[in-house]
Design a protein around this motif. Structure first.
Motif, PDB file in Angstrom:
ATOM      1  N   TYR A 294       0.810  -1.217   0.000  1.00 30.55           N
ATOM      2  CA  TYR A 294       0.000   0.000   0.000  1.00 30.55           C
ATOM      3  C   TYR A 294       0.843   1.267   0.000  1.00 30.55           C
ATOM      4  CZ  TYR A 294       0.834   0.537   5.054  1.00 30.55           C
ATOM      5  OH  TYR A 294       1.409   0.714   6.283  1.00 30.55           O
TER       6      TYR A 294
ATOM      7  N   ASN B 225      -4.728  -1.893   2.176  1.00 28.73           N
ATOM      8  CA  ASN B 225      -4.756  -1.486   3.584  1.00 28.73           C
ATOM      9  C   ASN B 225      -5.820  -0.407   3.781  1.00 28.73           C
ATOM     10  OD1 ASN B 225      -4.346  -0.802   6.229  1.00 28.73           O
ATOM     11  ND2 ASN B 225      -2.268  -0.024   5.973  1.00 28.73           N
TER      12      ASN B 225
ATOM     13  N   LYS C 191      -6.970   0.839   6.311  1.00 28.29           N
ATOM     14  CA  LYS C 191      -6.725   1.699   7.470  1.00 28.29           C
ATOM     15  C   LYS C 191      -5.635   2.736   7.218  1.00 28.29           C
ATOM     16  CE  LYS C 191      -8.311  -1.664  10.892  1.00 28.29           C
ATOM     17  NZ  LYS C 191      -7.978  -2.421  12.125  1.00 28.29           N
ATOM     18  N   HIS C 192      -5.172   2.848   5.975  1.00 33.06           N
ATOM     19  CA  HIS C 192      -4.138   3.838   5.678  1.00 33.06           C
ATOM     20  C   HIS C 192      -4.803   5.188   5.436  1.00 33.06           C
ATOM     21  CE1 HIS C 192      -0.836   5.678   3.068  1.00 33.06           C
ATOM     22  NE2 HIS C 192      -0.340   5.561   4.290  1.00 33.06           N
TER      23      HIS C 192
END
Length: 339
Positions: free
Chosen positions: A127, A157, A159-160
């Motif tokens: 990511y 990802n 949650k990035h």
């Protein structure tokens, strides 16, 4: 006897010097501390001491490359990043991203893209590589390529936070209002009170309410975008809904509601209409990731908590509400943990 005393004294000095010598790890820690304080010259001196102990340390070469990058000494940063890549041990991904960022900053954006492509081919999907590639494409005004890379970073990802934020600004530039709002919502969900949060929240609300102009008395003018009237636009009806929601804030029935209360009710309506549109079996990250999350939340009383949570960066009312409703926040977190 005098010479014996001199020899003994020298041995003591040498022993003390050896005992006082810092390890490579200690120099690295010192360098990181200086870097974090923005004292890049001192950080570089510390890393150079560490390199004198082990010039082939991938850790030290990476750390000094990153500090040279922050110090805008890009040629030196590239040399050490290439050293890490050549060593082929740890820190390969951060070394590639540092190299790409330096090339981009030097105006060699095409070379930066090639760097990320090389890294992806060598190391597989990551990511951070996709995010930095998206950022480089964004700087090159290649919006479609930037969007594709940012979406890929989020797929890998979710949650990035930075990928969602970049996507929010990128889609704002493309006048894709609904997608931009969704991206900014999720960024604020992940990062509600950082230095970047206020700007993201302002951009979100500007797009949510910005196409409505209040005239004299109860007159309201709604400026519809071409996208909201395009039948081929899968988000067209949602864009139209945004305009209606913004206009409804000026109705008599809403005159006593606070800004925060209106944001909660408008967000609920927005998420629910998107959930209804999804039933048309649209595909893609928007419909399979963002919309289901917010549609499900809009069916619960946790939406109110969520709205105050993402509004807290520069909003004393939201901060006070969260402080007074810690139990609600705990229940929201419990709901999230079960998803």
């Amino acid at each position: 006897m005098y010479w014996k005393r001199v020899v003994l004294f020298c041995l003591i000095l040498n022993g003390t010097s050896a005992w006082a010598q810092k390890t490579m790890e200690e120099y690295v820690k010192e360098g990181i501390d200086y870097h974090d304080r923005g004292q890049y010259d001192l950080a570089i001196e510390a890393y150079q001491q560490a390199l004198a102990i082990n010039e082939n340390s991938d850790l030290v070469n990476y750390e000094i490359a990153m500090t040279y990058h922050f110090a805008k000494q890009y040629d030196k940063a590239l040399a050490h990043a290439d050293k890490v890549i050549q060593l082929n041990e740890k820190y390969l991904i951060p070394a590639y991203t540092t190299k790409g960022n330096c090339l981009d900053a030097m105006g060699q954006s095409e070379e930066a893209i090639k760097t990320y492509q090389e890294a992806l081919a060598r190391l597989g999907d990551n990511y951070l590589l996709y995010y930095n590639m998206a950022l480089t494409y964004y700087n090159m005004n290649r919006s479609e390529a930037s969007e594709a890379a940012a979406l890929q970073a989020i797929r890998i990802n979710p949650k990035h936070a930075s990928s969602h934020l970049l996507l929010g600004y990128l889609l704002r530039d493309q006048e894709k209002k609904v997608q931009s709002i969704l991206s900014l919502h999720y960024f604020l969900f992940l990062e509600p009170h950082s230095s970047r949060s206020k700007g993201a929240f302002d951009l979100l609300t500007d797009q949510f309410y910005g196409n409505v102009e209040k005239g004299g008395g109860s007159d309201v003018t709604i400026n519809l975008s071409s996208g909201s009237l395009d039948k081929k636009n899968e988000f067209g009806s949602a864009e139209l809904m945004i305009s209606m929601l913004a206009a409804s804030n000026n109705l008599e029935e809403n005159k006593d509601k606070s800004t925060e209360e209106l944001f909660v009710s408008n967000s609920e309506s927005f998420f629910k209409i998107l959930g209804e549109i999804k039933k048309k079996k649209y595909r893609g990250l928007w419909w399979e990731f963002y919309v289901p999350f917010y549609y499900d939340m809009a069916q619960t009383w946790h939406l109110e908590t969520y709205c105050y949570y993402i509004s807290q960066s520069d909003n004393p009312e939201a901060q006070a509400w969260l402080k007074a409703n810690t139990k609600r926040l705990d229940l929201f977190n419990a709901w999230l943990s079960k998803r």
